[in-house]
Design an enzyme around this catalytic site. Structure first.
Site, PDB file in Angstrom:
ATOM      1  N   LYS A   1       0.862  -1.192   0.000  1.00 56.40           N
ATOM      2  CA  LYS A   1       0.000   0.000   0.000  1.00 56.40           C
ATOM      3  C   LYS A   1       0.894   1.237   0.000  1.00 56.40           C
ATOM      4  O   LYS A   1       1.900   1.275   0.716  1.00 56.40           O
ATOM      5  CB  LYS A   1      -0.910  -0.015   1.234  1.00 56.40           C
ATOM      6  CG  LYS A   1      -1.946   1.104   1.257  1.00 56.40           C
ATOM      7  CD  LYS A   1      -2.850   1.039   2.485  1.00 56.40           C
ATOM      8  CE  LYS A   1      -3.915   2.138   2.459  1.00 56.40           C
ATOM      9  NZ  LYS A   1      -4.812   2.089   3.628  1.00 56.40           N
TER      10      LYS A   1
ATOM     11  N   SER B   1      -9.784   2.479   2.696  1.00 53.98           N
ATOM     12  CA  SER B   1      -8.835   3.116   1.816  1.00 53.98           C
ATOM     13  C   SER B   1      -7.856   2.154   1.142  1.00 53.98           C
ATOM     14  O   SER B   1      -7.220   2.522   0.167  1.00 53.98           O
ATOM     15  CB  SER B   1      -8.023   4.127   2.621  1.00 53.98           C
ATOM     16  OG  SER B   1      -7.221   3.474   3.594  1.00 53.98           O
TER      17      SER B   1
ATOM     18  N   SER C   1     -10.304   0.399   7.017  1.00 54.72           N
ATOM     19  CA  SER C   1      -9.664   0.435   5.700  1.00 54.72           C
ATOM     20  C   SER C   1      -9.008  -0.865   5.249  1.00 54.72           C
ATOM     21  O   SER C   1      -8.568  -0.956   4.110  1.00 54.72           O
ATOM     22  CB  SER C   1      -8.621   1.551   5.653  1.00 54.72           C
ATOM     23  OG  SER C   1      -9.238   2.796   5.527  1.00 54.72           O
TER      24      SER C   1
END
Lengths: 491, 485
Positions: free
Chosen positions: A78, A158, A182
């Site tokens: 990420k 997210s 997330s």
């Protein structure tokens, strides 16, 4: 080659160890898959050269009979995690071009254990969002589509890039982060497994901060065993993070497949929210039945302050964010706009560098911390947070873990919730309490809805008791036998 | 010292002063980053990615700095808080890379304490300490290197400071200076801050207000960053006058932050109300509450050196020194150590006189500290010993002191080499006395009715012997010969 990308992380590591295929082979297979899946917009940066170099080094170690627990396994990262020399933007224009001179502790732990980095994964800007639409680099598409529809769906957020890439077989697993859901919400939307461990289990050092007291790293993978394997490598005390817990990391993989008979599973009555689709309700009941059949004792519990969790979260998280994001001023790194005076440079840099959602949260956070409002908002939110933690503590007197839906809906269409930020915030209603209390939570794919979209069930456990979660998640996984894969419309 | 009131046109005013002293912790590493601390390094040479506020960087508290704060708190007889917290003070400025300063607003590490302050005349007063907290320093903005740009040096960014906040217990500029001086002496004795005001390692913000004697507190103004004793006094005097004038003209004091301009000797408003910051303090979520173990605090307490106030009292009692001498000799650790080494087995009062008047006077004229004294303490003690045993007179001792200063050997060596030994041999002196009386019969006659005139005879004998005669012996001989009782 495609079957190499379809392997679970656990099987891939075993195949590498026994030399059924090389790290270079499986890495190349993933790089090809990534190239073919650019429509998904899951990766913001691909690092093929580094990946192949790392893979060859892994092959050399395997040849020498060395090799770590993730040796040769290609993973995605990420874009919230700093990667030395590789652009790290946290989905924001304001960090455009920023190449950190350091490696985050979590990713450094993965490379220490032999993993191979494929590239950086798209995300909501500064992890603020539940649909990946706030990314400065455009939204990620969910590999799943409603049956008979070509409409692009959100992979959630997210960690949307992480979830999408894992679901589309672009990497064996991915790092993710969870401040209010997330990891778990995108995992639920993409038919993947995602665990947010206990706050302090993974170091936050080198992870771009959103809300320091809530942010926690974790993996998104295709199986419960994979999550246990990857989390074991990511975890560990880090003296560079004062909030990192000074505890040993258990071998989480040992908990998967353990007998769950006699474990008490709580069903919180406050999680039956208004307007929850019947399908979600049914799935939840199904989950209860699966665990009961596996020998668990099901108890109803009450978490009376649940309805205050979301409002408290949307005070605490923006408050911390408003301060954490003050460093993006165009002075030392990242994006910088012009201006005649210092104030103009600040204003222009932040006006052009931040997106709307980030600005909205900075404004909320600045407001709730300002003189005259601090007591009414921030202090009160901290008190609510304490009450929510107390609710969980009381629940642990009668149960060992909680079972809830992961999300109140399945994946929705991109652009669907643009108009009203509050409807978007409501997506976190089941996940936020665990962040406020610092507890571990895992989302396990449990079935498909009427449109053929994945749905997830969440287990929440005691602090540092990820082991029990892995055992229960393993039981759910086995009972649900979720084997569905999205159709490969993107390649 | 008692009359500290300002006379205005309409009557007397009292000044009320409270100080916030920022003392840089004597630590080789910063408060949260582990980067080096030092003076004179190249710009931005001592900056870690934590100090520069890079994404994902986190603060880790430096244990050594905490220990120094506890030590200082104990030296101030203050309450040490077993639990304290760090807060963020948020504002934007280029020399504040994180966009916030980590400080301790709500729960400081040290609470109420007191400092006994000594004035120059030896009288003392007590200043209440409200709190001591740890915080980070900011970097340095340099505005005068380029007409269009500001340069930023982050070397200082993240350096540990102790902010020591006093109660408004001072009533004159002299007392405020005496407070800072006493505090500085304490910090140096503890070794927790080097007290170097020139390098900015000790700075004061002064809160000034005025009131009619006996009335409640007036509105105060805070004067920022005053960094010398002289400026502290100048700033206070100017600011108090300014406030008195406004009040006597029927005006009101606006509570504000003011800056002292040493060039003009005046204070001026730093920022207007519209620009007033809302610092949005809140607990730093990157740091856990700081919890101190009682045993560790006790360990630190046991390791405290003798503190200046206690030492001052001991010097006065043990050595019989005046309050002034005791104060001067305990103002610095090195001085006290020097004195104690020199005074061993000697007449301590005499050693104190020589140390304070001769040695420190000479050193200060040459702008040197006692550590740089060319005369080692043993040598000064030896010099006093020679006076005590009557080998040399005090007057000769001055000559010997000069030679010792020039590094010409030990006191005894100098005295012997130069033939400065005092003549106490009665035979030699008797001859000189008899000769003198014989040559001055009228004076010898006159002294019988006016015995105090004997001084002239003593002086003549001393002259005759080149100052080496023992004045006491000469005096006794003269009295016997002249028939004075």
């Amino acid at each position: 080659m495609t079957e190499l990308t379809a392997l679970t992380l656990t099987d891939a590591v075993e195949g590498l160890r026994t030399k059924r295929f090389s790290a270079e082979e499986i890495t190349r297979a993933h790089l090809e898959a990534m190239e073919g899946a650019r429509t998904l917009n899951a990766f913001t940066v691909e690092t093929p050269d580094r990946a192949l170099e790392m893979a060859r080094a892994s092959d050399a170690r395997i040849a020498r009979g060395e090799g770590g627990p993730l040796e040769g396994a290609p993973l995605g990262v990420k874009d919230l995690f700093s990667t030395e020399g590789v652009e790290t933007t946290a989905g924001s224009r304001i960090l455009q071009g920023f190449k950190p001179p350091y490696e985050s502790t979590v990713t450094a732990n993965l490379w220490r254990d032999g993993a191979v980095m494929l590239g950086k994964l798209n995300m909501d800007e500064f992890a603020m969002g539940s649909s990946n639409e706030t990314s400065a680099w455009g939204p990620v598409a969910n590999p799943w589509r409603s049956r008979g529809s070509n409409a692009s769906l959100t992979p959630g957020g997210s960690s949307g890039g992480s979830a999408s890439a894992v679901a589309a077989d672009l990497c064996l697993g991915a790092t993710a982060s969870d401040t209010g859901g997330s990891i778990r919400q995108p995992a639920a939307f993409t038919g993947t497994v995602g665990i947010k461990p206990t706050y302090g289990r993974c170091s936050r050092w080198g992870m771009v901060a959103f809300a320091s007291s809530l942010d926690q790293a974790g993996p998104i993978t295709r199986s419960v065993s994979d999550a246990a394997l990857m989390l074991r490598s990511m975890s560990g005390h880090d003296p560079k993070d004062s909030t990192s817990l000074p505890v040993e990391t258990p071998d989480f993989t040992q908990f998967v497949g353990r007998d769950v008979r006699g474990l008490r599973v709580g069903v919180p009555r406050e999680y039956r929210v208004d307007g929850m689709p019947a399908e979600i309700e049914q799935l939840w009941e199904q989950g209860v039945a699966w665990l009961r059949d596996a020998g668990c004792e099901i108890v109803e519990v009450s978490l009376p302050h649940t309805r205050y969790a979301l409002p408290a979260y949307y005070i605490v998280a923006p408050a911390e964010a408003s301060s954490n994001l003050a460093r993006y001023d165009g002075m030392r790194f990242g994006y910088r706009a012009g201006g005649g005076t210092l104030t103009e440079v600040y204003e222009n840099t932040r006006a052009e560098g931040f997106g709307d959602e980030v600005k909205r949260r900075i404004l909320i956070g600045t407001y709730v911390l300002s003189a005259g409002f601090y007591d009414a908002y921030y202090l009160r939110a901290l008190k609510v947070r304490r009450r929510i933690a107390d609710d969980f503590d009381r629940a642990w007197e009668t149960c060992d873990a909680l079972l809830t839906p992961s999300t109140p809906t399945a994946a929705f269409a991109l652009g669907d919730k643009d108009a009203d930020p509050v409807t978007m915030y409501l997506n976190d209603v089941f996940t936020v309490p665990a962040n406020l209390a610092g507890l571990p939570g895992i989302s396990v794919p449990a079935g498909l809805d009427a449109n053929g979209l994945p749905l997830g069930l969440q287990l929440v456990g005691r602090a540092l008791d990820e082991g029990t979660l892995f055992s229960l998640a393993g039981a759910l996984e086995q009972a649900a036998a979720f084997r569905a894969k999205p159709e490969r419309w993107w390649s | 010292m008692t009359d500290t009131l300002i006379q205005g046109r309409t009557g007397p005013w009292e000044i009320v002063l409270g100080l916030e002293v920022h003392a840089q912790v004597a630590s080789r590493a910063k408060l949260f980053s582990g980067a080096a601390v030092g003076f004179g390094a190249g710009p931005n040479a001592q900056v870690s990615t934590v100090d520069a506020g890079f994404p994902g960087m986190l603060p880790v508290l430096n244990r050594f700095c905490v220990e120094q704060a506890v030590k200082t708190g104990l030296g101030l007889n203050a309450q040490i808080h077993r639990t304290s917290r760090f807060d963020r003070k948020n504002y934007f400025y280029p020399d504040l890379p994180q966009g916030y300063q980590i400080s301790q607003l709500y729960h400081p590490i040290v609470g109420e304490g007191a400092l006994e302050v000594e004035r120059d005349d030896g009288s003392t007063f007590t200043v209440g300490i409200e709190r001591l907290h740890l915080e980070q320093d900011a970097g340095k903005s340099i505005h005068d290197m380029d007409p269009h740009s500001t340069y930023v040096d982050l070397n200082r960014s993240g350096t540990a400071l102790m902010e020591i906040v006093s109660r408004p217990d001072m009533r004159s500029a002299e007392d405020a200076a005496a407070y800072v001086r006493t505090l500085r002496t304490l910090l140096r004795a503890l070794g927790t801050c080097d007290g170097d005001m020139e390098k900015g390692n000790l700075r004061a913000d002064v809160n000034v207000s005025v009131r009619r004697p006996g009335e409640g507190l007036g509105t105060r103004c805070e004067i920022k960053n005053v960094n010398s004793f002289r400026f502290i006094m100048q700033a206070i005097e100017y600011e108090a006058r300014r406030q008195v004038e406004i009040l006597e003209d029927g005006g009101k004091i606006t509570q504000e932050t003011r800056l002292f301009d040493p060039g003009r000797g005046e204070t001026r408003s730093m920022r207007s109300k519209e620009e007033a910051h809302d610092y949005r303090y809140f607990p730093d979520p990157d740091l856990l509450p700081l919890v101190l173990e009682e045993a560790w605090i006790e360990e630190i307490r046991a390791s405290l050196p003798e503190l200046p106030a206690a030492r001052r009292r001991r010097f006065a009692e043990q050595y019989g020194l005046t309050a002034y001498d005791a104060g001067v000799l305990t103002a610095e650790d090195e001085r006290a150590a020097y004195f104690e080494r020199a005074a061993g087995g000697r007449n301590a009062k005499l050693v104190a006189n020589w140390t304070v008047n001769d040695l420190l006077g000479r050193l200060s004229a040459e702008d040197r500290g006692i550590a740089e004294s060319p005369i080692p303490p043993e040598t000064l003690g030896e010099l006093v010993g020679l006076i005590e045993e009557g080998t040399i007179s005090s007057k000769i001792a001055k000559t010997v002191f000069e030679k010792l200063w020039a590094g010409e050997g030990s006191a005894r060596e100098v005295v012997e080499r130069e033939g400065l030994v005092q003549v106490s041999d009665t035979g030699a002196l008797e001859a000189a006395v008899d000769k003198l009386i014989a040559a001055n019969p009228d004076k010898a006659e006159a002294v019988k009715s006016k015995p105090q005139a004997i001084g002239w005879f003593v002086g003549q004998v001393m002259k005759e012997t080149g100052g080496k005669a023992n004045p006491a012996v000469v005096n006794a001989l003269l009295r016997a010969r002249l028939g004075i009782d």
